[in-house]
Design a protein around this motif. Structure first.
Motif, PDB file in Angstrom:
ATOM      1  N   TYR A 102       0.712  -1.085   0.107  1.00 44.70           N
ATOM      2  CA  TYR A 102      -0.003   0.162  -0.044  1.00 44.70           C
ATOM      3  C   TYR A 102       0.797   1.139  -0.011  1.00 44.70           C
ATOM      4  N   LEU A 103       0.150   2.237  -0.605  1.00 41.69           N
ATOM      5  CA  LEU A 103       1.049   3.775  -0.716  1.00 41.69           C
ATOM      6  C   LEU A 103       0.338   4.320   0.466  1.00 41.69           C
ATOM      7  N   VAL A 104       1.043   4.559   1.598  1.00 39.51           N
ATOM      8  CA  VAL A 104       0.305   5.373   2.838  1.00 39.51           C
ATOM      9  C   VAL A 104       0.162   6.920   2.320  1.00 39.51           C
ATOM     10  N   ASP A 105       1.151   7.385   1.904  1.00 42.32           N
ATOM     11  CA  ASP A 105       1.117   8.955   1.357  1.00 42.32           C
ATOM     12  C   ASP A 105       2.522   9.299   0.777  1.00 42.32           C
ATOM     13  N   TYR A 106       2.258  10.476   0.151  1.00 42.00           N
ATOM     14  CA  TYR A 106       3.447  10.627  -0.511  1.00 42.00           C
ATOM     15  C   TYR A 106       3.710  12.521  -0.412  1.00 42.00           C
ATOM     16  N   ALA A 107       4.810  13.036  -0.531  1.00 37.78           N
ATOM     17  CA  ALA A 107       5.059  14.384  -0.713  1.00 37.78           C
ATOM     18  C   ALA A 107       6.095  14.760  -1.613  1.00 37.78           C
ATOM     19  N   CYS A 108       5.848  16.030  -2.355  1.00 42.04           N
ATOM     20  CA  CYS A 108       6.822  16.588  -3.499  1.00 42.04           C
ATOM     21  C   CYS A 108       7.234  17.716  -2.778  1.00 42.04           C
ATOM     22  N   PHE A 109       8.616  18.014  -3.219  1.00 46.42           N
ATOM     23  CA  PHE A 109       9.116  19.040  -3.014  1.00 46.42           C
ATOM     24  C   PHE A 109       8.800  20.068  -3.420  1.00 46.42           C
ATOM     25  N   ARG A 110       8.684  21.583  -2.817  1.00 40.30           N
ATOM     26  CA  ARG A 110       8.333  22.767  -3.618  1.00 40.30           C
ATOM     27  C   ARG A 110       9.408  23.852  -3.335  1.00 40.30           C
ATOM     28  N   ALA A 111      10.098  24.182  -4.386  1.00 42.69           N
ATOM     29  CA  ALA A 111      11.330  25.137  -4.172  1.00 42.69           C
ATOM     30  C   ALA A 111      10.935  26.355  -3.203  1.00 42.69           C
ATOM     31  N   PRO A 112      11.586  27.054  -2.491  1.00 44.24           N
ATOM     32  CA  PRO A 112      11.438  28.157  -2.278  1.00 44.24           C
ATOM     33  C   PRO A 112      11.551  29.351  -3.278  1.00 44.24           C
ATOM     34  N   ALA A 171      -5.038  17.506  -6.580  1.00 41.32           N
ATOM     35  CA  ALA A 171      -5.303  18.826  -6.317  1.00 41.32           C
ATOM     36  C   ALA A 171      -6.500  19.440  -6.966  1.00 41.32           C
ATOM     37  N   LYS A 172      -6.747  18.519  -8.079  1.00 42.26           N
ATOM     38  CA  LYS A 172      -7.826  18.930  -9.091  1.00 42.26           C
ATOM     39  C   LYS A 172      -9.112  18.270  -8.326  1.00 42.26           C
ATOM     40  N   ARG A 173      -8.994  17.451  -7.521  1.00 42.90           N
ATOM     41  CA  ARG A 173     -10.054  16.826  -6.894  1.00 42.90           C
ATOM     42  C   ARG A 173     -10.659  15.715  -7.768  1.00 42.90           C
ATOM     43  N   ARG A 174      -9.815  15.301  -8.572  1.00 44.73           N
ATOM     44  CA  ARG A 174     -10.456  14.369  -9.647  1.00 44.73           C
ATOM     45  C   ARG A 174     -10.131  12.811  -9.136  1.00 44.73           C
ATOM     46  N   MET A 175      -9.529  12.629  -8.234  1.00 43.27           N
ATOM     47  CA  MET A 175      -9.417  11.086  -7.905  1.00 43.27           C
ATOM     48  C   MET A 175     -10.554  10.783  -6.745  1.00 43.27           C
ATOM     49  N   ALA A 179      -7.186  12.266  -1.357  1.00 40.87           N
ATOM     50  CA  ALA A 179      -6.799  13.556  -0.659  1.00 40.87           C
ATOM     51  C   ALA A 179      -8.159  14.505  -0.882  1.00 40.87           C
ATOM     52  N   HIS A 180      -8.620  15.015   0.430  1.00 39.09           N
ATOM     53  CA  HIS A 180      -9.732  15.882   0.187  1.00 39.09           C
ATOM     54  C   HIS A 180      -9.405  17.353   0.188  1.00 39.09           C
ATOM     55  N   ASN A 181      -8.595  17.701   1.347  1.00 38.24           N
ATOM     56  CA  ASN A 181      -8.210  19.382   1.227  1.00 38.24           C
ATOM     57  C   ASN A 181      -7.035  19.495   1.269  1.00 38.24           C
ATOM     58  N   GLU A 182      -6.198  18.997   0.221  1.00 35.63           N
ATOM     59  CA  GLU A 182      -4.828  19.041  -0.063  1.00 35.63           C
ATOM     60  C   GLU A 182      -4.529  19.541  -1.390  1.00 35.63           C
ATOM     61  N   ASP A 183      -3.572  20.492  -1.637  1.00 45.28           N
ATOM     62  CA  ASP A 183      -3.115  20.875  -2.910  1.00 45.28           C
ATOM     63  C   ASP A 183      -1.659  20.338  -3.046  1.00 45.28           C
ATOM     64  N   GLY A 184      -0.986  20.056  -1.961  1.00 45.13           N
ATOM     65  CA  GLY A 184       0.472  19.602  -2.106  1.00 45.13           C
ATOM     66  C   GLY A 184       1.385  20.482  -2.699  1.00 45.13           C
ATOM     67  N   PRO A 185       2.037  19.779  -3.682  1.00 48.35           N
ATOM     68  CA  PRO A 185       3.062  21.142  -4.290  1.00 48.35           C
ATOM     69  C   PRO A 185       2.448  22.099  -5.173  1.00 48.35           C
ATOM     70  N   ALA A 196      -0.171  23.768  -4.164  1.00 51.05           N
ATOM     71  CA  ALA A 196      -0.785  24.724  -3.621  1.00 51.05           C
ATOM     72  C   ALA A 196      -0.554  26.109  -4.000  1.00 51.05           C
ATOM     73  N   GLY A 197      -1.650  27.148  -4.095  1.00 48.09           N
ATOM     74  CA  GLY A 197      -1.534  28.604  -4.536  1.00 48.09           C
ATOM     75  C   GLY A 197      -1.149  28.750  -6.011  1.00 48.09           C
ATOM     76  N   CYS A 198      -0.993  27.324  -6.707  1.00 50.12           N
ATOM     77  CA  CYS A 198      -1.363  27.823  -8.224  1.00 50.12           C
ATOM     78  C   CYS A 198      -2.050  26.971  -9.127  1.00 50.12           C
ATOM     79  N   ILE A 199      -2.811  25.864  -8.294  1.00 49.80           N
ATOM     80  CA  ILE A 199      -3.750  25.013  -9.120  1.00 49.80           C
ATOM     81  C   ILE A 199      -4.702  25.587  -9.824  1.00 49.80           C
ATOM     82  N   HIS A 200      -5.427  26.726  -8.979  1.00 58.57           N
ATOM     83  CA  HIS A 200      -6.452  27.474  -9.789  1.00 58.57           C
ATOM     84  C   HIS A 200      -5.987  28.163 -11.193  1.00 58.57           C
ATOM     85  N   ARG A 201      -4.452  27.957 -11.432  1.00 55.98           N
ATOM     86  CA  ARG A 201      -4.312  28.706 -12.634  1.00 55.98           C
ATOM     87  C   ARG A 201      -3.998  27.694 -13.729  1.00 55.98           C
ATOM     88  N   TYR A 202      -4.513  26.438 -13.359  1.00 59.35           N
ATOM     89  CA  TYR A 202      -4.361  25.221 -14.457  1.00 59.35           C
ATOM     90  C   TYR A 202      -5.673  24.948 -14.678  1.00 59.35           C
TER      91      TYR A 202
END
Ligand SMILES: CC(C)(COP(=O)(O)OP(=O)(O)OC[C@H]1O[C@@H](n2cnc3c(N)ncnc32)[C@H](O)[C@@H]1OP(=O)(O)O)[C@@H](O)C(=O)NCCC(=O)NCCSC(=O)CC(=O)O
Length: 477
Positions: free
Chosen positions: A80-90, A430-434, A462-468, A470-476
């Motif tokens: 199982y995949l418990v969870d994952y996280a991606c790096f977001r550069a400063p 992040a697009k809530r398609r899953m 994932a329900h309330n999470e934009d992960g990497p 965050a702050g830009c998903i609405h532009r896609y």
């Protein structure tokens, strides 16, 4: 001509019946058993049981219990995949294309022709204005800063940020991790990157640690498969931390070979940390299957991504134009293996019937090509470059929506090598398609030439999470 409503209805009935054959068969048998029992006289059933005798019943019970135990023990454990996280550069690592070109112009190693080539390439590459490069890339004499120390700093920034995020999300104590697998193709320091992680998070001394280097952009799924195989031999509930990244600092190319300037233009900082386990507790995805294809026996495939020195002695990765054909061919081989594992029974049956009628009965019918799109709801294609995504979209007849996560990842993060697939999964989420039960097909490509693919099934989206994102998903889109 579009199919008639009756044709559509029959197709749905056929698909549902065949795909749920086992369920349909067991429900029918249960109903039949209930009808037979209801028709027989009340004493018939108990009389028959009494006739058998206690030792006979005990033996049957024992045989059944042993069979079930052996079946459960022999069955490979689910991973199982418990969870994952991606790096977001400063923000200060961001490299807009104008800054990239202006910097290239100031670097004395690049000829005017190379700068023009890179400018043109960037415009058509599909990369956006927010991708990131390590800070050494913004110095004029960057080669002076390509040291082991700066490479380590870059690796630590990317890897530790992703792992911190993962541990925060999952509330997992690092001491409970049983295995660390890292894949980073172009940077393999001593002590190794898994050692770096164990040292930082003070993990246990009996931890298994593995570093995969030189395995290219498709190594993320190699790490997942390796972790899966090892987890299946460990006690139930064991945990593996898988880290996929590429460190750019030691691979800075300072020559003028076009084919070697290409990676310089496309690759960007990125990394992902993934937690796998054989325990379903808190898991978000189930690994359904993973298939690896390596076409290195063929010279064209072997050479199409090749680390080498140019005629001036500058080291870099040479990407040949063959990559589009090679990736399409290696994917075809990969599909031949994975299709029978992921296609629904209805598609397999249609193919089998068509095969029999054409090959054995010599009927003049067209061979039915199974529809791969029935095997998953989402797809993540390695964001290797615009032309690579175009090629895969064409060869699999994918819609624009299917390759949207891939194109958007290329736009927002650039080619982040083996971690790109995780940015794509994060995009879909992040697009809530899953949704629960959705299947996602990950396809990784890379030097070798390799095509590795895996199918995951979503348990908890994932329900309330934009992960990497965050702050830009609405532009896609
Ligand atoms: C770079 C591109 C966006 C450029 O697209 P364009 O639409 O502009 O058209 P194009 O393909 O004709 O290329 C424009 C110009 O670049 C040149 N060009 C393109 N690819 C080249 C190559 N490999 N070597 C040398 N030159 C090359 C062309 O000759 C042309 O030059 P002229 O204009 O003079 O005729 C695209 O070609 C692309 O996405 N290529 C694939 C990138 C790739 O290989 N990615 C995989 C990375 S490796 C990876 O991800 C895995 C791993 O490392 O393991």
């Amino acid at each position: 001509m579009s199919p008639s409503p009756i044709h559509k209805f029959l197709k749905i009935v056929y698909t549902k019946t065949i795909d749920n054959f086992l369920l349909a068969a067991s429900v029918s048998l249960t109903i039949a058993a209930i009808v037979v029992t209801a028709r027989s006289k009340p004493h018939d059933f108990t009389d028959r049981i009494q006739d058998l005798g206690p030792s006979y019943i005990l033996s049957i019970g024992l045989i059944l219990a042993t069979a079930v135990t052996v079946y459960i023990m022999q069955r490979p454990r689910m991973v199982y995949l418990v969870d994952y996280a991606c790096f977001r550069a400063p923000h200060n690592y961001r490299i807009p294309s104008a800054a990239f070109v202006e910097h290239a112009r100031q670097v004395t190693h690049f000829s005017e022709r190379s700068v023009r080539f890179m400018t043109r390439l960037l415009e058509r590459s599909g990369l956006g204005e927010e991708t990131s490069l390590p800070q050494m890339a913004s110095y004029l004499e960057a080669y002076k800063y390509c040291t082991l120390e700066t490479a380590r700093e870059e690796a630590e920034l990317v890897v530790f940020s992703a792992i911190d995020d993962l541990f925060a999300k999952t509330s997992i104590d690092p001491i409970t991790i049983d295995m660390v697998v890292v894949n980073c193709s172009g940077f393999s320091p001593t002590p190794s990157m898994p050692d770096m992680i164990v040292n930082k998070y003070k993990m246990r001394s009996d931890i298994r640690s593995i570093h995969l280097s030189g395995m290219g952009c498709s190594a993320g799924l190699i790490s997942v498969e390796l972790a899966k195989n090892l987890l299946q031999t460990m006690p139930q509930g064991a945990r593996a931390l898988v880290v996929s990244t590429e460190t750019l600092t030691p691979n800075y190319y300072l020559g003028n070979e076009r084919a070697m300037l290409l990676p310089y233009c496309l690759f960007r900082m990125g990394g992902a940390a993934v937690l796998l386990s054989t325990s379903p507790a808190k898991a978000r995805f189930r690994l359904k299957c993973i298939v690896r294809t390596l076409s290195a026996a063929d010279d064209k495939s072997y050479r199409c991504i090749h680390q080498e020195e140019d005629d001036k002695g500058n080291t870099g990765a040479n990407l040949t134009m063959d990559i589009i054909d090679v990736s399409a061919n290696t994917l075809k081989t990969n599909i031949t293996t994975i299709a029978p594992l992921i296609l629904p029974a209805s598609e397999k049956l249609r193919f089998a019937l068509s095969f029999v009628s054409q090959k054995l009965l010599k009927m003049r019918t067209k061979l039915y090509m199974p529809n791969l799109l029935t095997a998953f709801e989402h797809i993540c294609v390695h964001a290797g470059g615009r032309a690579v995504i175009d090629g895969i979209q064409r060869s699999l007849s994918l819609s624009d929506e299917h390759v949207e996560p891939s194109r958007m990842t290329l736009h927002r993060f650039g080619n982040t090598s083996s971690s790109s697939l995780w940015y794509e999964l994060a995009y879909i989420e992040a697009k809530r398609r899953m949704h629960k039960g959705n299947r996602v097909w990950m396809i990784g490509f890379g030097s070798g030439f390799k095509c590795n693919s895996a199918v995951w099934e979503c348990i908890v989206p994932a329900h309330n999470e934009d992960g990497p994102w965050a702050g830009c998903i609405h532009r896609y889109p």
